[in-house]
Design an enzyme around this catalytic site. Structure first.
Site, PDB file in Angstrom:
ATOM      1  N   HIS A  92     119.412  -3.520  42.080  1.00 48.83           N
ATOM      2  CA  HIS A  92     119.506  -2.836  43.376  1.00 48.83           C
ATOM      3  C   HIS A  92     120.750  -3.365  44.068  1.00 48.83           C
ATOM      4  CE1 HIS A  92     118.586  -1.453  47.444  1.00 48.83           C
ATOM      5  NE2 HIS A  92     119.045  -2.630  47.817  1.00 48.83           N
ATOM      6  N   ASN A 136     116.458   0.290  36.100  1.00 49.17           N
ATOM      7  CA  ASN A 136     117.922   0.353  36.017  1.00 49.17           C
ATOM      8  C   ASN A 136     118.600  -0.957  36.440  1.00 49.17           C
ATOM      9  OD1 ASN A 136     117.405   0.530  38.716  1.00 49.17           O
ATOM     10  ND2 ASN A 136     118.494   2.460  39.056  1.00 49.17           N
ATOM     11  N   GLU A 175     119.066  -5.504  54.885  1.00 51.25           N
ATOM     12  CA  GLU A 175     118.422  -5.954  53.645  1.00 51.25           C
ATOM     13  C   GLU A 175     118.586  -7.461  53.438  1.00 51.25           C
ATOM     14  OE1 GLU A 175     118.875  -1.692  51.245  1.00 51.25           O
ATOM     15  OE2 GLU A 175     119.887  -3.456  50.452  1.00 51.25           O
ATOM     16  N   TYR A 185     111.490  -0.580  50.598  1.00 49.85           N
ATOM     17  CA  TYR A 185     111.900   0.764  50.163  1.00 49.85           C
ATOM     18  C   TYR A 185     111.359   1.861  51.088  1.00 49.85           C
ATOM     19  CZ  TYR A 185     114.229  -0.172  45.628  1.00 49.85           C
ATOM     20  OH  TYR A 185     115.111  -0.533  44.641  1.00 49.85           O
ATOM     21  N   LYS A 193     116.318  -6.585  38.999  1.00 50.81           N
ATOM     22  CA  LYS A 193     114.974  -6.010  38.976  1.00 50.81           C
ATOM     23  C   LYS A 193     114.108  -6.592  37.843  1.00 50.81           C
ATOM     24  CE  LYS A 193     116.413  -1.660  41.154  1.00 50.81           C
ATOM     25  NZ  LYS A 193     116.339  -0.183  41.092  1.00 50.81           N
TER      26      LYS A 193
HETATM   27  P1  ADP Z   1     120.185   3.384  44.066  1.00 50.88           P
HETATM   28  O1  ADP Z   1     119.363   2.203  43.573  1.00 50.88           O
HETATM   29  O2  ADP Z   1     121.253   3.768  43.078  1.00 50.88           O
HETATM   30  O3  ADP Z   1     120.714   3.206  45.463  1.00 50.88           O
HETATM   31  P2  ADP Z   1     118.158   5.157  45.207  1.00 50.88           P
HETATM   32  O4  ADP Z   1     118.322   4.371  46.464  1.00 50.88           O
HETATM   33  O5  ADP Z   1     118.288   6.640  45.290  1.00 50.88           O
HETATM   34  O6  ADP Z   1     119.186   4.645  44.072  1.00 50.88           O
HETATM   35  O7  ADP Z   1     116.742   4.856  44.552  1.00 50.88           O
HETATM   36  C1  ADP Z   1     116.172   3.564  44.607  1.00 50.88           C
HETATM   37  C2  ADP Z   1     115.598   3.225  43.240  1.00 50.88           C
HETATM   38  O8  ADP Z   1     114.493   4.090  42.957  1.00 50.88           O
HETATM   39  C3  ADP Z   1     116.557   3.437  42.055  1.00 50.88           C
HETATM   40  O9  ADP Z   1     117.428   2.357  41.832  1.00 50.88           O
HETATM   41  C4  ADP Z   1     115.600   3.622  40.912  1.00 50.88           C
HETATM   42  O10 ADP Z   1     115.069   2.374  40.446  1.00 50.88           O
HETATM   43  C5  ADP Z   1     114.465   4.410  41.574  1.00 50.88           C
HETATM   44  N1  ADP Z   1     114.662   5.846  41.424  1.00 50.88           N
HETATM   45  C6  ADP Z   1     115.596   6.638  42.028  1.00 50.88           C
HETATM   46  N2  ADP Z   1     115.492   7.911  41.657  1.00 50.88           N
HETATM   47  C7  ADP Z   1     114.452   7.961  40.777  1.00 50.88           C
HETATM   48  C8  ADP Z   1     113.826   9.002  40.033  1.00 50.88           C
HETATM   49  N3  ADP Z   1     114.259  10.257  40.110  1.00 50.88           N
HETATM   50  N4  ADP Z   1     112.788   8.660  39.224  1.00 50.88           N
HETATM   51  C9  ADP Z   1     112.344   7.394  39.144  1.00 50.88           C
HETATM   52  N5  ADP Z   1     112.875   6.364  39.831  1.00 50.88           N
HETATM   53  C10 ADP Z   1     113.928   6.630  40.629  1.00 50.88           C
HETATM   54 MG    MG Z   2     119.630   2.964  47.247  1.00 53.38          MG
END
Ligand code: ADP
Ligand code: MG
Length: 138
Positions: free
Chosen positions: A115, A112, A126, A49, A9
Site C-alpha cells: 500500500h 498486490n 495515514e 480503508y 501487505k
Molecule cells: P491502490 O492500493 O493502488 O491505491 P486502491 O486504493 O484503489 O488501490 O485500492 C486499495 C486496495 O484494495 C488495492 O491495493 C487492492 O489491494 C484492493 N483492491 C483494489 N481494487 C480491487 C478489486 N477490483 N478487487 C479486489 N481488490 C481490490
Molecule cells: Mg489507494
C-alpha cells in the site's frame, strides 16, 4: 523532505520478501524513517480503508489485510508520495510497469504486495493513523 505511508501487505510478509521490497524502495532513494510489524484487527483495517467502504472489494480487502502480519513504514525523500507510487506500480500487478514492485512480486489485484499513500494530504492522515512523532526518525 516529503513523507508517505507504506504498508507491506500480508502476502509479502508471508512470503518473506519484506527485504526485497525494502531494497526496491531504498534503490529509488526513499529512506525508511519508521517501520514496525503489526497484526491488524479487521476493525482497524476497516477504519484505515474507510474511504473504500462503498466498494465491492471492501469486505474482502479488510479480511485480507487482517489475515496476517503487515509491516507499516514511513518513507521520506523528495516527492516521496509520487516516487513510492511509481516504484509500487499500478494497483493490478498485471497492468503494472515492468520492474515495479507489484509487477514483479504481486499475486493478484488484491494481494498486490504494498500500500502507498496516494496524495500528500492522505499521507499525513495515514502516517498519523499508525505512528506518533517520536517514532519517526529523520
Ligand atoms: P491502490 O492500493 O493502488 O491505491 P486502491 O486504493 O484503489 O488501490 O485500492 C486499495 C486496495 O484494495 C488495492 O491495493 C487492492 O489491494 C484492493 N483492491 C483494489 N481494487 C480491487 C478489486 N477490483 N478487487 C479486489 N481488490 C481490490
Ligand atoms: Mg489507494
Amino acid at each position: 523532505m516529503e513523507k508517505t505511508l507504506s504498508i507491506i501487505k500480508p502476502d509479502a510478509v508471508a512470503r518473506n520478501i519484506t527485504g526485497k521490497v525494502n531494497d526496491r524502495l531504498e534503490t529509488v532513494g526513499l529512506k525508511i524513517v519508521a517501520q514496525k510489524k503489526l497484526l491488524l484487527t479487521k476493525a482497524q483495517v476497516e477504519k484505515f480503508y474507510e474511504i473504500h467502504k462503498d466498494k465491492a472489494f471492501y469486505d474482502s480487502i479488510c479480511e485480507y489485510m487482517s489475515s496476517g502480519p503487515v509491516v507499516v513504514q514511513v518513507l521520506a525523500g523528495p516527492d516521496a508520495v509520487e516516487v513510492n507510487r511509481k516504484a509500487m506500480g499500478a494497483t493490478n500487478p498485471a497492468n503494472a510497469e515492468v520492474g515495479s514492485i507489484r509487477r514483479d512480486f504481486g499475486e493478484s489485484i488484491e494481494r498486490n504486495v504494498v500500500h502507498g499513500s496516494d496524495s500528500n494530504e492522505n499521507a499525513v492522515k495515514e502516517i498519523a493513523f499508525f505512528f506518533s512523532g517520536i517514532e519517526i526518525i529523520e
